[in-house]
Design a protein around this motif. Sequence first.
Motif: not given
Length: 257
Positions: A21-27, A57-69, A90-97
Amino acid sequence: MNPQTELRVRTLSIHVVTWNVASAAPPPDLSDLLQLHNLNLHLDVYVVGLQEMNCGIMSLLSDTAFEDPWSSFFMDVLSPLSFVKVSSVRMQGLLLLIFAKYQHLPFIQILSTKSTPTGLFGYWGNKGGVNIFLKFYGYYVSIINCHLPPHMANNDQRLEHFDRILEMQNFEAQDIPNILDHDLILWFGDMNFRIEDFGLHFVRESIKNQCYSDLWEKDQLSIAKRHDPLLREFQEGPLLFPPTYKFDKNSNNYDTR
């Protein structure tokens, strides 16, 4: 068995998605990616693997406290269709759901999740694999989302990382079989294998004329499978689509920059 008894057996249908997703937000809409309008599909499970999520760092902190986008996005889309998130890692930029229809939940047992960093000699998770091990209707299943090293010249390094991820998936102290003894292994991700030798003009013309078979012979993963008995054990679907790397961003134009 009573001759009047009808034995009904239905194959479970799993839809696997992999996307850098190259650091993009969900479309706004991913209906095509999730095949939501395909009335011929009767899906039981969605497996979603993302690479290069925003891991500042800010994104990871936010995702730790809340569900990632991205997790929230997929849940919002799939929950109304009776899918429930059964596991994630999740591991840094990798996510498996993993999402499954609610009626399958009593038959799913999550055995373990695991992260295997391979960046910076195994100390950094910008590359590597994330894994979910489960029992599904009594069958052992391993699901692996990976991100391997880029660039044409790093093919040997990609294969080394593949071996490293595989090597780290065994659990000596737990009642989980060796990963190669699982009933099903789903391995996918941004593997970064390239097309060797052919010039860019030939690749573009092959794509334009949909002559994809001309490119298969020089696909690095296909070449590796011809020489590696372990890789040959993995079955890859037919390559009936153009190479996925690399397109101009936000376009259907293949590598014009």
